[in-house]
Design a protein around this motif. Structure first.
Motif, PDB file in Angstrom:
ATOM      1  N   THR A   2       0.853  -1.190   0.000  1.00 56.81           N
ATOM      2  CA  THR A   2       0.000   0.000   0.000  1.00 56.81           C
ATOM      3  C   THR A   2       0.883   1.233   0.000  1.00 56.81           C
ATOM      4  OG1 THR A   2      -0.092   0.064   2.405  1.00 56.81           O
ATOM      5  CG2 THR A   2      -1.859  -1.149   1.281  1.00 56.81           C
ATOM      6  N   ARG A   3       0.341   2.303  -0.516  1.00 55.64           N
ATOM      7  CA  ARG A   3       1.093   3.549  -0.552  1.00 55.64           C
ATOM      8  C   ARG A   3       0.818   4.357   0.706  1.00 55.64           C
ATOM      9  NH1 ARG A   3       3.256   5.100  -5.601  1.00 55.64           N
ATOM     10  NH2 ARG A   3       2.695   3.602  -7.167  1.00 55.64           N
ATOM     11  N   THR A   4       1.878   4.940   1.246  1.00 53.90           N
ATOM     12  CA  THR A   4       1.737   5.855   2.364  1.00 53.90           C
ATOM     13  C   THR A   4       1.725   7.258   1.788  1.00 53.90           C
ATOM     14  OG1 THR A   4       2.954   4.348   3.770  1.00 53.90           O
ATOM     15  CG2 THR A   4       2.752   6.615   4.544  1.00 53.90           C
ATOM     16  N   ARG A   5       0.670   7.998   2.065  1.00 51.08           N
ATOM     17  CA  ARG A   5       0.504   9.328   1.475  1.00 51.08           C
ATOM     18  C   ARG A   5       1.184  10.380   2.344  1.00 51.08           C
ATOM     19  NH1 ARG A   5      -2.294  11.474  -2.474  1.00 51.08           N
ATOM     20  NH2 ARG A   5      -3.049  13.585  -2.269  1.00 51.08           N
ATOM     21  N   HIS A   6       2.010  11.210   1.727  1.00 53.60           N
ATOM     22  CA  HIS A   6       2.645  12.350   2.388  1.00 53.60           C
ATOM     23  C   HIS A   6       2.153  13.594   1.686  1.00 53.60           C
ATOM     24  CE1 HIS A   6       5.477  10.271   5.026  1.00 53.60           C
ATOM     25  NE2 HIS A   6       5.517   9.368   4.084  1.00 53.60           N
ATOM     26  N   ASP A   7       1.066  14.159   2.156  1.00 54.55           N
ATOM     27  CA  ASP A   7       0.465  15.324   1.530  1.00 54.55           C
ATOM     28  C   ASP A   7       1.112  16.585   2.103  1.00 54.55           C
ATOM     29  OD1 ASP A   7      -1.123  17.273   0.422  1.00 54.55           O
ATOM     30  OD2 ASP A   7      -2.981  16.173   0.744  1.00 54.55           O
ATOM     31  N   LEU A   8       1.853  17.294   1.273  1.00 60.10           N
ATOM     32  CA  LEU A   8       2.551  18.500   1.709  1.00 60.10           C
ATOM     33  C   LEU A   8       1.580  19.533   2.261  1.00 60.10           C
ATOM     34  CD1 LEU A   8       5.402  19.736   1.813  1.00 60.10           C
ATOM     35  CD2 LEU A   8       4.977  20.702  -0.428  1.00 60.10           C
ATOM     36  N   ALA A   9       0.386  19.602   1.694  1.00 61.05           N
ATOM     37  CA  ALA A   9      -0.597  20.584   2.140  1.00 61.05           C
ATOM     38  C   ALA A   9      -1.077  20.305   3.560  1.00 61.05           C
ATOM     39  CB  ALA A   9      -1.792  20.613   1.189  1.00 61.05           C
ATOM     40  N   ARG A  10      -1.038  19.047   3.978  1.00 60.74           N
ATOM     41  CA  ARG A  10      -1.486  18.704   5.334  1.00 60.74           C
ATOM     42  C   ARG A  10      -0.332  18.464   6.294  1.00 60.74           C
ATOM     43  NH1 ARG A  10      -5.531  13.989   4.117  1.00 60.74           N
ATOM     44  NH2 ARG A  10      -4.372  13.904   2.189  1.00 60.74           N
ATOM     45  N   ALA A  11       0.884  18.638   5.846  1.00 62.16           N
ATOM     46  CA  ALA A  11       2.048  18.426   6.703  1.00 62.16           C
ATOM     47  C   ALA A  11       2.148  19.533   7.751  1.00 62.16           C
ATOM     48  CB  ALA A  11       3.325  18.397   5.849  1.00 62.16           C
ATOM     49  N   THR A  12       2.779  19.205   8.839  1.00 63.64           N
ATOM     50  CA  THR A  12       3.006  20.218   9.872  1.00 63.64           C
ATOM     51  C   THR A  12       3.937  21.283   9.308  1.00 63.64           C
ATOM     52  OG1 THR A  12       4.964  19.119  10.759  1.00 63.64           O
ATOM     53  CG2 THR A  12       2.805  18.475  11.698  1.00 63.64           C
ATOM     54  N   PRO A  13       3.903  22.481   9.873  1.00 65.54           N
ATOM     55  CA  PRO A  13       4.815  23.531   9.373  1.00 65.54           C
ATOM     56  C   PRO A  13       6.284  23.104   9.397  1.00 65.54           C
ATOM     57  CG  PRO A  13       3.143  24.506  10.781  1.00 65.54           C
ATOM     58  CD  PRO A  13       2.973  23.014  10.884  1.00 65.54           C
ATOM     59  N   GLY A  14       6.700  22.425  10.436  1.00 63.54           N
ATOM     60  CA  GLY A  14       8.092  21.967  10.508  1.00 63.54           C
ATOM     61  C   GLY A  14       8.429  20.968   9.422  1.00 63.54           C
ATOM     62  N   ARG A  15       7.501  20.063   9.152  1.00 64.91           N
ATOM     63  CA  ARG A  15       7.711  19.059   8.092  1.00 64.91           C
ATOM     64  C   ARG A  15       7.764  19.729   6.724  1.00 64.91           C
ATOM     65  NH1 ARG A  15       9.732  14.618   6.081  1.00 64.91           N
ATOM     66  NH2 ARG A  15       8.327  13.355   4.848  1.00 64.91           N
ATOM     67  N   GLY A  84      13.948  26.878  -0.996  1.00 65.59           N
ATOM     68  CA  GLY A  84      13.031  25.743  -1.071  1.00 65.59           C
ATOM     69  C   GLY A  84      12.088  25.698   0.119  1.00 65.59           C
ATOM     70  N   ALA A  85      12.607  25.980   1.310  1.00 61.80           N
ATOM     71  CA  ALA A  85      11.769  26.004   2.516  1.00 61.80           C
ATOM     72  C   ALA A  85      10.722  27.111   2.424  1.00 61.80           C
ATOM     73  CB  ALA A  85      12.639  26.186   3.755  1.00 61.80           C
ATOM     74  N   VAL A  86      11.117  28.254   1.898  1.00 60.99           N
ATOM     75  CA  VAL A  86      10.170  29.372   1.756  1.00 60.99           C
ATOM     76  C   VAL A  86       9.045  28.987   0.797  1.00 60.99           C
ATOM     77  CG1 VAL A  86       9.905  31.728   0.858  1.00 60.99           C
ATOM     78  CG2 VAL A  86      11.798  31.185   2.412  1.00 60.99           C
ATOM     79  N   LEU A  87       9.389  28.373  -0.321  1.00 64.03           N
ATOM     80  CA  LEU A  87       8.350  27.954  -1.269  1.00 64.03           C
ATOM     81  C   LEU A  87       7.384  26.964  -0.617  1.00 64.03           C
ATOM     82  CD1 LEU A  87       7.096  27.956  -4.108  1.00 64.03           C
ATOM     83  CD2 LEU A  87       8.649  26.069  -4.665  1.00 64.03           C
ATOM     84  N   ALA A  88       7.923  25.981   0.077  1.00 62.69           N
ATOM     85  CA  ALA A  88       7.072  24.979   0.719  1.00 62.69           C
ATOM     86  C   ALA A  88       6.206  25.600   1.812  1.00 62.69           C
ATOM     87  CB  ALA A  88       7.926  23.854   1.299  1.00 62.69           C
ATOM     88  N   ALA A  89       6.728  26.606   2.488  1.00 59.65           N
ATOM     89  CA  ALA A  89       5.963  27.265   3.551  1.00 59.65           C
ATOM     90  C   ALA A  89       4.860  28.159   2.988  1.00 59.65           C
ATOM     91  CB  ALA A  89       6.897  28.083   4.435  1.00 59.65           C
ATOM     92  N   LEU A  90       5.122  28.800   1.865  1.00 60.19           N
ATOM     93  CA  LEU A  90       4.179  29.769   1.308  1.00 60.19           C
ATOM     94  C   LEU A  90       3.131  29.150   0.394  1.00 60.19           C
ATOM     95  CD1 LEU A  90       6.543  32.751   0.410  1.00 60.19           C
ATOM     96  CD2 LEU A  90       5.045  32.507   2.414  1.00 60.19           C
ATOM     97  N   THR A  91       3.396  27.985  -0.148  1.00 54.72           N
ATOM     98  CA  THR A  91       2.520  27.381  -1.143  1.00 54.72           C
ATOM     99  C   THR A  91       1.998  26.058  -0.617  1.00 54.72           C
ATOM    100  OG1 THR A  91       3.880  28.380  -2.849  1.00 54.72           O
ATOM    101  CG2 THR A  91       2.382  26.676  -3.556  1.00 54.72           C
ATOM    102  N   ARG A  92       0.709  25.996  -0.386  1.00 53.80           N
ATOM    103  CA  ARG A  92       0.117  24.773   0.155  1.00 53.80           C
ATOM    104  C   ARG A  92       0.240  23.610  -0.827  1.00 53.80           C
ATOM    105  NH1 ARG A  92      -0.188  24.439   5.195  1.00 53.80           N
ATOM    106  NH2 ARG A  92      -1.964  23.056   5.152  1.00 53.80           N
ATOM    107  N   ARG A  93       0.131  23.904  -2.102  1.00 56.16           N
ATOM    108  CA  ARG A  93       0.258  22.856  -3.115  1.00 56.16           C
ATOM    109  C   ARG A  93       1.322  23.288  -4.111  1.00 56.16           C
ATOM    110  NH1 ARG A  93      -2.194  21.485  -8.134  1.00 56.16           N
ATOM    111  NH2 ARG A  93      -2.007  19.246  -8.445  1.00 56.16           N
TER     112      ARG A  93
END
Length: 163
Positions: A2-15, A84-93
């Motif tokens: 089975t696939r384990t889903r890692h949804d960036l939009a639902r990740a904690t801010p630290g993740r 890269g961290a700034v992009l991930a923090a500012l963009t949910r998807r």
């Protein structure tokens, strides 16, 4: 399996920051590899790699070239990871298109701030107009790589778990 889903939009801010920084570092390595290949083959229109030129400009003369290269590489890797961290923090998807747009913004920042700071003119045109295109290509490689990797994290295609 089975696939384990890692949804960036639902990740904690630290993740989100960690994923962005990690993939930003990888994207910077990809961009840097192309930059180094251009310098080594003589294709690059830049008189020296921009990160090395910036470190030399900040520290002034008297710093040995090996130290400038090491500090330039470190500064570039840190900058790419932070971006890269700034992009991930500012963009949910994060999508490839968004990451490419972000890379163009980073290129504009470099061309409007850092290259004039070096005395190379806007987008390096004080040295040669070819710098503008060369640095755009490098930033697009960064954005494409970052977008593909963060989008991959978002969809969970990167993690497989066994039942």
């Amino acid at each position: 399996m089975t696939r384990t889903r890692h949804d960036l939009a639902r990740a904690t801010p630290g993740r989100r920051l960690a994923l962005g920084a990690g993939w930003g570092l990888v994207a910077t390595v990809a961009m840097s590899a192309l930059m180094i290949a251009g310098v080594l083959t003589g294709i690059s229109p830049m008189p020296k790699p921009i990160p090395v030129a910036l470190v030399a400009h900040v520290l002034g003369g008297g710093v040995p070239m090996p130290a400038l290269i090491a500090l330039g590489a470190l500064a570039h890797l840190v900058y790419g990871a932070i971006a890269g961290a700034v992009l991930a923090a500012l963009t949910r998807r994060v999508t490839v298109a968004r990451a490419l747009g972000y890379a163009v913004l980073l290129w504009a920042l470099m061309g409007l701030v850092w290259l004039p700071y070096l005395g190379w003119g806007l987008f390096g045109t004080g040295v040669t107009p070819k710098i503008a295109l060369a640095t755009l290509v490098l930033h697009l490689v960064y954005g494409l790589t970052l977008g593909l990797l963060l989008d991959r994290s978002r969809t969970g295609r990167d993690t497989m778990a066994t039942q």
